[in-house]
Design a protein around this motif. Structure first.
Motif: not given
Ligand SMILES: NC(=O)C1=CN([C@@H]2O[C@H](COP(=O)(O)OP(=O)(O)OC[C@H]3O[C@@H](n4cnc5c(N)ncnc54)[C@H](OP(=O)(O)O)[C@@H]3O)[C@@H](O)[C@H]2O)C=CC1
Ligand SMILES: O=C1OC[C@@H](O)[C@H](O)[C@H]1O
Length: 403
Positions: A186-188, A202-204, A300-302
């Motif tokens: 799913r990542m690519v 989306i986290y940035a 940055i997500y955790r």
């Protein structure tokens, strides 16, 4: 007073649903939560009943007293279960639109994984539908509910670093895609809306929005303009493997400034900080104020650590580290929030409001337009129901979760 019990239904049995379920079933008292607690009363797998049964055996049974949990071989059965108060949608983001429509159609409130949808039009359609049906609906951006995030936002609102001039945030994970992710991952995989923008970027963007946009009073929040983007395609699939975004947020400050800048980046091959576990660690989020700076250390997500440094050298640098109580991964806090909102009849969470989910989706649409990144028509569509392309579950590569 006894805590109010909220009954969850899990849509899918993949990596994130496992993590979320484990977190949800940790005793809330371990994190100081006394008003709500959670049980999982149903789980559905689109691949097989076996998968749902295994999920119940591995992640639910024995962890919630006598409360029973049903196992279903279809999402439709799940949304029809009257023992479920709220559905957690943990499918790939390509499928969120169809899956959420199904739940809303059956009058079920929803906590849906990020990215909320593939594009803003889909997000708006879901929000309109939730509003029309008077149903709670929230994008599961877990990081926003961390005590660390709450403190950082408060520090900005308290003026600890003065006026915020610029925020930069990076989530680059240092993986060689050809080695780490096969083309179906799913990542690519474009069929699953793969690529770093919707998955990691989306986290940035979350850090930019929660520090620049969300810290303003509602009536002063303005969508940013997208000043520039750079996007690199993954050589095998064409998904974006590196994306950098420059945003201009309109503001109006006491000193007369009219904009705050945001720089968001995400990449597969680069890494936010190869020294993350050493004393040489560098911050992955930097919030630059005119009187000081807040630095958040990644991922940055955790995140579990932040620092505040001051222009005024008389002021001591502040360092703060956070624990994950009760051994949670960190997803329980968003679960508590969704449960509380639902219990009091709120339709949305203030901390991840419909407005903000939509503004962020619009920003990502804009970035994709500039980068000429399109997903297949069926997953971009707002038509419902659509039978999305069939997959072979035996070839499905389940995501392992990183810390
Ligand atoms: N908040 C966070 O920290 C994280 C969030 N995520 C988000 O969660 C979502 C799912 O990611 P993750 O759990 O890692 O993914 P996985 O691939 O591990 O699991 C996804 C599950 O979705 C179901 N599914 C339904 N249709 C499909 C399909 N066509 N292809 C593949 N799976 C399908 C499957 O469950 P079944 O067969 O049982 O129906 C599958 O196991 C994404 O939106 C992602 O962005 C992901 C990782 C971390
Ligand atoms: O949401 C996420 O956060 C953690 C990452 O490891 C994962 O790939 C991403 O989907």
């Amino acid at each position: 007073m006894a805590p109010k019990v909220v009954r969850w239904g899990m849509m899918a049995t993949g990596g994130i649903v496992q993590t979320f379920t484990k977190d949800l079933l940790v005793d809330p008292k371990t994190r100081g939560v006394e008003d709500v607690c959670h049980v999982v009363t149903a789980v559905a797998s689109s691949s097989s009943k076996d998968s749902a049964d295994r999920f119940v055996a591995n992640f639910v049974e024995g962890k919630q007293g006598d409360t029973k949990c049903s196992a279903y071989a279809s999402y439709k059965e799940l949304v029809q279960d009257s023992n479920v108060d709220i559905i957690y949608v943990g499918t790939p983001h390509s499928h969120h639109y169809q899956n959420c429509r199904l739940a809303l159609e059956h009058n079920k409130p929803i906590l849906c994984e990020k990215a909320l949808t593939v594009n803003a039009e889909q997000a708006k359609t879901l929000i309109d539908e939730a509003r029309k049906r008077n149903l709670f609906f929230m994008e599961a951006v877990w990081t926003r509910y961390f005590p660390l995030s709450i403190e950082v936002r408060q520090a900005i609102q308290d003026g600890k670093i003065g006026e915020v001039i610029r925020v930069s945030a990076d989530l680059s994970i240092g993986e060689i895609p050809e080695d780490k992710f096969d083309e179906g991952h799913r990542m690519v995989n474009l069929d699953l809306a793969g690529g770093v923008l919707l998955d990691l970027g989306i986290y940035a963007l979350t850090w930019l929005f929660q520090t620049i946009y969300h810290t303003l009073p509602k009536e002063k929040r303005r969508a940013p303009t997208v000043l520039g983007t750079a996007m690199t395609s993954e050589p095998r699939t064409g998904a974006d493997e590196a994306t950098t975004i420059l945003l201009n947020f309109p503001v109006s400050t006491p000193s007369g400034r009219s904009s705050t800048h945001g720089v968001a980046s995400a990449a597969l091959r680069a890494h936010f900080d190869f020294e993350r576990d050493s004393d040489q660690a560098t911050p992955a989020v930097r919030i630059f104020g005119d009187q000081g700076e807040i630095q958040v250390f990644g991922p940055i997500y955790r995140p579990s650590r932040y620092r505040i440094t001051y222009r005024d050298k008389q002021k001591q640098t502040e360092d703060k580290t956070f624990e994950f109580p009760g051994g949670i991964h960190g997803m329980s806090w968003e679960g508590d929030e969704a449960a509380r909102c639902w219990l009091v009849g709120k339709l949305e969470s203030e901390t991840m409001s419909w407005d903000e989910s939509l503004v962020i989706m619009k920003t990502m649409d804009n970035v994709r337009k500039q980068g000429n990144l399109k997903y297949p028509d069926d997953i971009e569509s707002t038509e419902y129901p659509i039978d999305l392309k069939k997959r072979d579950p035996s070839k499905h590569v389940q995501t392992e979760n990183r810390d």
